[in-house]
Motif scaffolding. Structure first.
Motif, PDB file in Angstrom:
ATOM      1  N   GLY A 114       0.815  -1.204   0.000  1.00 34.90           N
ATOM      2  CA  GLY A 114       0.000   0.000   0.000  1.00 34.90           C
ATOM      3  C   GLY A 114       0.852   1.258   0.000  1.00 34.90           C
ATOM      4  N   GLY A 115       0.180   2.407   0.161  1.00 39.91           N
ATOM      5  CA  GLY A 115       0.882   3.685   0.153  1.00 39.91           C
ATOM      6  C   GLY A 115       0.023   4.762   0.779  1.00 39.91           C
ATOM      7  N   ASN A 116       0.381   6.022   0.537  1.00 38.98           N
ATOM      8  CA  ASN A 116      -0.355   7.149   1.110  1.00 38.98           C
ATOM      9  C   ASN A 116      -1.661   7.370   0.348  1.00 38.98           C
ATOM     10  OD1 ASN A 116       1.623   7.704   3.053  1.00 38.98           O
ATOM     11  ND2 ASN A 116       2.796   8.937   1.624  1.00 38.98           N
ATOM     12  N   LYS A 117      -2.741   6.871   0.898  1.00 38.70           N
ATOM     13  CA  LYS A 117      -4.060   6.985   0.279  1.00 38.70           C
ATOM     14  C   LYS A 117      -5.085   7.298   1.361  1.00 38.70           C
ATOM     15  CE  LYS A 117      -2.774   3.205  -2.845  1.00 38.70           C
ATOM     16  NZ  LYS A 117      -3.116   1.809  -3.251  1.00 38.70           N
ATOM     17  N   ALA A 118      -5.959   8.229   1.094  1.00 37.38           N
ATOM     18  CA  ALA A 118      -6.985   8.576   2.084  1.00 37.38           C
ATOM     19  C   ALA A 118      -8.040   9.464   1.437  1.00 37.38           C
ATOM     20  CB  ALA A 118      -6.374   9.273   3.298  1.00 37.38           C
ATOM     21  N   THR A 119      -9.183   9.530   2.100  1.00 39.41           N
ATOM     22  CA  THR A 119     -10.272  10.417   1.691  1.00 39.41           C
ATOM     23  C   THR A 119     -10.634  11.307   2.868  1.00 39.41           C
ATOM     24  OG1 THR A 119     -11.154   8.783   0.131  1.00 39.41           O
ATOM     25  CG2 THR A 119     -12.640  10.545   0.828  1.00 39.41           C
ATOM     26  N   LEU A 120     -10.778  12.592   2.603  1.00 46.78           N
ATOM     27  CA  LEU A 120     -11.161  13.552   3.634  1.00 46.78           C
ATOM     28  C   LEU A 120     -12.606  13.969   3.409  1.00 46.78           C
ATOM     29  CD1 LEU A 120     -10.401  15.499   5.976  1.00 46.78           C
ATOM     30  CD2 LEU A 120      -9.785  17.174   4.201  1.00 46.78           C
ATOM     31  N   THR A 121     -13.436  13.834   4.445  1.00 42.90           N
ATOM     32  CA  THR A 121     -14.827  14.291   4.392  1.00 42.90           C
ATOM     33  C   THR A 121     -14.957  15.558   5.215  1.00 42.90           C
ATOM     34  OG1 THR A 121     -15.604  12.000   4.179  1.00 42.90           O
ATOM     35  CG2 THR A 121     -17.228  13.666   4.799  1.00 42.90           C
ATOM     36  N   LEU A 122     -15.357  16.630   4.559  1.00 43.33           N
ATOM     37  CA  LEU A 122     -15.484  17.924   5.234  1.00 43.33           C
ATOM     38  C   LEU A 122     -16.802  18.024   5.998  1.00 43.33           C
ATOM     39  CD1 LEU A 122     -14.122  20.210   2.374  1.00 43.33           C
ATOM     40  CD2 LEU A 122     -12.869  19.278   4.328  1.00 43.33           C
ATOM     41  N   ALA A 123     -16.958  19.112   6.752  1.00 43.28           N
ATOM     42  CA  ALA A 123     -18.144  19.297   7.596  1.00 43.28           C
ATOM     43  C   ALA A 123     -19.426  19.367   6.772  1.00 43.28           C
ATOM     44  CB  ALA A 123     -17.989  20.557   8.438  1.00 43.28           C
ATOM     45  N   SER A 163     -13.197  33.650  12.916  1.00 41.31           N
ATOM     46  CA  SER A 163     -14.218  32.880  12.208  1.00 41.31           C
ATOM     47  C   SER A 163     -14.139  31.387  12.480  1.00 41.31           C
ATOM     48  CB  SER A 163     -14.103  33.125  10.699  1.00 41.31           C
ATOM     49  OG  SER A 163     -12.799  32.790  10.250  1.00 41.31           O
ATOM     50  N   ALA A 164     -13.156  30.933  13.251  1.00 41.25           N
ATOM     51  CA  ALA A 164     -13.016  29.508  13.554  1.00 41.25           C
ATOM     52  C   ALA A 164     -14.176  29.031  14.428  1.00 41.25           C
ATOM     53  CB  ALA A 164     -11.687  29.242  14.261  1.00 41.25           C
ATOM     54  N   LYS A 165     -14.774  27.911  14.006  1.00 44.12           N
ATOM     55  CA  LYS A 165     -15.907  27.359  14.738  1.00 44.12           C
ATOM     56  C   LYS A 165     -15.513  26.062  15.427  1.00 44.12           C
ATOM     57  CE  LYS A 165     -19.445  29.355  11.701  1.00 44.12           C
ATOM     58  NZ  LYS A 165     -20.610  29.067  10.821  1.00 44.12           N
ATOM     59  N   LYS A 166     -16.148  25.805  16.572  1.00 48.62           N
ATOM     60  CA  LYS A 166     -15.802  24.627  17.361  1.00 48.62           C
ATOM     61  C   LYS A 166     -16.694  23.422  17.077  1.00 48.62           C
ATOM     62  CE  LYS A 166     -12.895  27.179  19.796  1.00 48.62           C
ATOM     63  NZ  LYS A 166     -13.221  28.502  19.248  1.00 48.62           N
ATOM     64  N   ASP A 167     -17.781  23.604  16.334  1.00 45.93           N
ATOM     65  CA  ASP A 167     -18.743  22.516  16.166  1.00 45.93           C
ATOM     66  C   ASP A 167     -18.698  21.895  14.779  1.00 45.93           C
ATOM     67  OD1 ASP A 167     -19.628  24.749  14.908  1.00 45.93           O
ATOM     68  OD2 ASP A 167     -21.710  24.598  15.595  1.00 45.93           O
ATOM     69  N   LEU A 168     -17.622  22.097  14.044  1.00 47.13           N
ATOM     70  CA  LEU A 168     -17.464  21.479  12.728  1.00 47.13           C
ATOM     71  C   LEU A 168     -16.529  20.281  12.842  1.00 47.13           C
ATOM     72  CD1 LEU A 168     -17.048  24.614  10.427  1.00 47.13           C
ATOM     73  CD2 LEU A 168     -19.152  23.370  10.995  1.00 47.13           C
ATOM     74  N   TYR A 169     -16.927  19.172  12.204  1.00 44.34           N
ATOM     75  CA  TYR A 169     -16.122  17.944  12.279  1.00 44.34           C
ATOM     76  C   TYR A 169     -15.713  17.479  10.887  1.00 44.34           C
ATOM     77  CZ  TYR A 169     -17.028  17.340  17.251  1.00 44.34           C
ATOM     78  OH  TYR A 169     -17.055  17.509  18.608  1.00 44.34           O
ATOM     79  N   ASN A 170     -14.501  16.984  10.810  1.00 38.52           N
ATOM     80  CA  ASN A 170     -13.992  16.345   9.589  1.00 38.52           C
ATOM     81  C   ASN A 170     -13.695  14.885   9.894  1.00 38.52           C
ATOM     82  OD1 ASN A 170     -12.007  19.052   8.072  1.00 38.52           O
ATOM     83  ND2 ASN A 170     -14.201  18.835   8.385  1.00 38.52           N
ATOM     84  N   THR A 171     -13.645  14.080   8.837  1.00 41.44           N
ATOM     85  CA  THR A 171     -13.278  12.663   8.983  1.00 41.44           C
ATOM     86  C   THR A 171     -12.273  12.305   7.903  1.00 41.44           C
ATOM     87  OG1 THR A 171     -15.457  12.091   9.870  1.00 41.44           O
ATOM     88  CG2 THR A 171     -14.099  10.283   9.035  1.00 41.44           C
ATOM     89  N   ILE A 172     -11.176  11.710   8.321  1.00 37.94           N
ATOM     90  CA  ILE A 172     -10.192  11.197   7.365  1.00 37.94           C
ATOM     91  C   ILE A 172     -10.243   9.675   7.413  1.00 37.94           C
ATOM     92  CG2 ILE A 172      -8.313  11.403   9.057  1.00 37.94           C
ATOM     93  CD1 ILE A 172      -6.395  11.814   6.688  1.00 37.94           C
ATOM     94  N   GLU A 173     -10.304   9.049   6.239  1.00 38.16           N
ATOM     95  CA  GLU A 173     -10.422   7.596   6.146  1.00 38.16           C
ATOM     96  C   GLU A 173      -9.360   7.050   5.201  1.00 38.16           C
ATOM     97  OE1 GLU A 173     -14.851   6.273   5.996  1.00 38.16           O
ATOM     98  OE2 GLU A 173     -14.755   8.234   5.012  1.00 38.16           O
ATOM     99  N   THR A 174      -8.706   5.987   5.630  1.00 30.29           N
ATOM    100  CA  THR A 174      -7.767   5.283   4.754  1.00 30.29           C
ATOM    101  C   THR A 174      -8.422   3.997   4.273  1.00 30.29           C
ATOM    102  OG1 THR A 174      -6.779   4.188   6.670  1.00 30.29           O
ATOM    103  CG2 THR A 174      -5.698   6.194   5.859  1.00 30.29           C
ATOM    104  N   PRO A 175      -8.237   3.640   3.017  1.00 28.48           N
ATOM    105  CA  PRO A 175      -8.803   2.387   2.515  1.00 28.48           C
ATOM    106  C   PRO A 175      -7.870   1.224   2.824  1.00 28.48           C
ATOM    107  CG  PRO A 175      -7.644   3.483   0.757  1.00 28.48           C
ATOM    108  CD  PRO A 175      -7.514   4.382   1.973  1.00 28.48           C
ATOM    109  N   ARG A 176      -8.236   0.034   2.419  1.00 27.73           N
ATOM    110  CA  ARG A 176      -7.282  -1.071   2.425  1.00 27.73           C
ATOM    111  C   ARG A 176      -6.138  -0.686   1.496  1.00 27.73           C
ATOM    112  NH1 ARG A 176      -9.285  -7.201   2.550  1.00 27.73           N
ATOM    113  NH2 ARG A 176     -10.337  -7.177   4.566  1.00 27.73           N
ATOM    114  N   GLY A 177      -4.933  -0.969   1.928  1.00 24.81           N
ATOM    115  CA  GLY A 177      -3.794  -0.590   1.113  1.00 24.81           C
ATOM    116  C   GLY A 177      -3.441   0.876   1.226  1.00 24.81           C
ATOM    117  N   GLY A 178      -3.925   1.548   2.281  1.00 20.34           N
ATOM    118  CA  GLY A 178      -3.641   2.975   2.446  1.00 20.34           C
ATOM    119  C   GLY A 178      -3.136   3.300   3.835  1.00 20.34           C
TER     120      GLY A 178
END
Length: 390
Positions: A114-123, A163-178
């Motif tokens: 595997g290698g550097n692979k991921a998906t970022l989901t924004l708020a 303007s920074a907010k405290k109630d926003l969440y992000n999620t980073i996910e790696t797949p198989r091989g990532g």
């Protein structure tokens, strides 16, 4: 002619020392033509023909009279063609063997790591493929810049505190091989292993720092103080297949959490500092010291703490597989996640445990070969499926 004389003739031809008559004799038999006509000659047929020919040659050379030059040429030509047939057959056998070996290598397809692979989901729910995104700032949300570096890191920096907010969440996910590394808004560094995810706020508040993990990650937690100069705790929540079952609270430390839902329990290994482990299925808790590991099982209310080699727990982060008396199922789970393959067990259960260390950036074939040296397990690769056999 004897066999030795024929071989001598061929050597003279190769060296360019033949007379014109000898040269014409040898060149009258074309190897390419013979390869088409005689490639199917078997070893036994060739041996019989040779025996008959040498017998005929010996018989004719014993005749003291009437041995004409024509007969000599005929016998020599026959000897030469037999010699060439032998060469062709041997070459064909070698060629067929090499072809079969090549086919076997094709069947045993090389599966790369595997290698550097991921998906970022924004708020707002939008997704960014970190595998394909260009380096530089890839998003800006509520005063937070998200930057992808050339080294495969994701970095959060506050662009505007107002303007920074405290109630926003992000999620980073790696797949198989990532795998992927992320620097959180508070400066905490997190390395995500394959098939893992981390949910976190885009900006932490002054009372707590809470993230949620599925899979495996190594944390280097940054120390943060509130307005009263007290340390702000950093908390990681994990879950097993039945739901949330562990909470790790830290003040500033280095630790690894293995919390895959297809594993029998959650393991937390401490390398530096101190962490407090809570079993959310009960009221029990435990304080870990460096070099200790906690285990919370799926249905147990207890926390089992043991001394371990902490460096082995983060070998994956440093680019290695490190197996320390592990059963084959645990090992194959690691291999399946990193190489993005399916595992199929055949035959009797393998009760042996295995140990060893090898780079995660080797092909899966090399990792399997290392395990096969024990002769307690054998593998066959079928596409992206690995058959495991005793």
């Amino acid at each position: 002619m004897s066999k030795e004389e024929v071989e001598k003739l061929l050597k003279k031809y190769s060296a360019g020392l033949c007379t014109e008559e000898e040269k014409a004799l040898v060149e009258s038999w074309h190897l390419n033509e013979l390869s088409g006509k005689h490639a199917d000659v078997s070893h036994s047929e060739l041996a019989d023909a040779r025996n008959q020919m040498w017998a005929a040659i010996q018989e004719e050379t014993q005749i003291k009279t009437g041995h004409s030059k024509k007969l000599w040429l005929k016998l020599a030509a026959a000897a030469v063609v037999l010699f060439f047939i032998g060469v062709v057959v041997n070459r064909e056998v070698q060629k067929n063997t090499e072809t079969k070996q090549a086919l076997n290598k094709t069947e045993q397809k090389i599966i790369k790591p595997g290698g550097n692979k991921a998906t970022l989901t924004l708020a707002d729910g939008s997704k960014i493929s970190l595998t394909d995104a260009s380096n530089g700032i890839i998003a800006n949300q509520a005063g937070i810049n998200i930057t992808k570096t050339k080294n495969g890191e994701l970095i959060y920096t506050v662009a505007s505190t107002s303007s920074a907010k405290k109630d926003l969440y992000n999620t980073i996910e790696t797949p198989r091989g990532g795998q992927y590394q992320i620097n959180l808004p508070d400066g905490t560094k997190v390395w995500l292993n394959a098939e893992s995810s981390l949910r976190y706020p885009t900006a932490f508040d002054q009372t707590k720092r809470l993230v949620e993990l599925k899979g495996e990650a190594y944390f280097e937690v940054a120390k943060r103080l509130d307005k009263n100069s007290k340390r702000i705790p950093f908390t990681v929540k994990t879950e097993l297949a039945s739901g949330r079952n562990q909470e790790v609270e830290v003040l500033g430390t280095h630790f690894n959490i293995n919390a895959y839902t297809n594993e029998p329990g959650n393991k937390t290994t401490l390398l530096e500092g101190s962490v407090k482990i809570k079993n959310l299925q009960s009221t029990r808790s435990a304080l870990l010291k460096p070099g200790q590991q906690s285990l919370i099982s799926l249905s147990s209310p207890s926390i089992v703490v043991s001394a371990v080699d902490a460096e082995e727990a983060i070998a994956w982060k440093d680019g290695f597989f490190s197996f320390n008396e592990e059963n084959i199922e645990t090992i194959m789970n690691k291999i399946a996640r990193w190489y993005n393959v399916e595992i199929d067990y055949r035959g009797k259960k393998i009760n042996k445990t295995f140990g060893g260390r090898i780079s995660r950036f080797n092909s899966v074939n090399e990792v399997l070969d290392m395990l096969q040296t024990t002769d307690a397990v054998h593998f066959k690769i079928d596409g992206r499926r690995i058959l495991v056999m005793p």
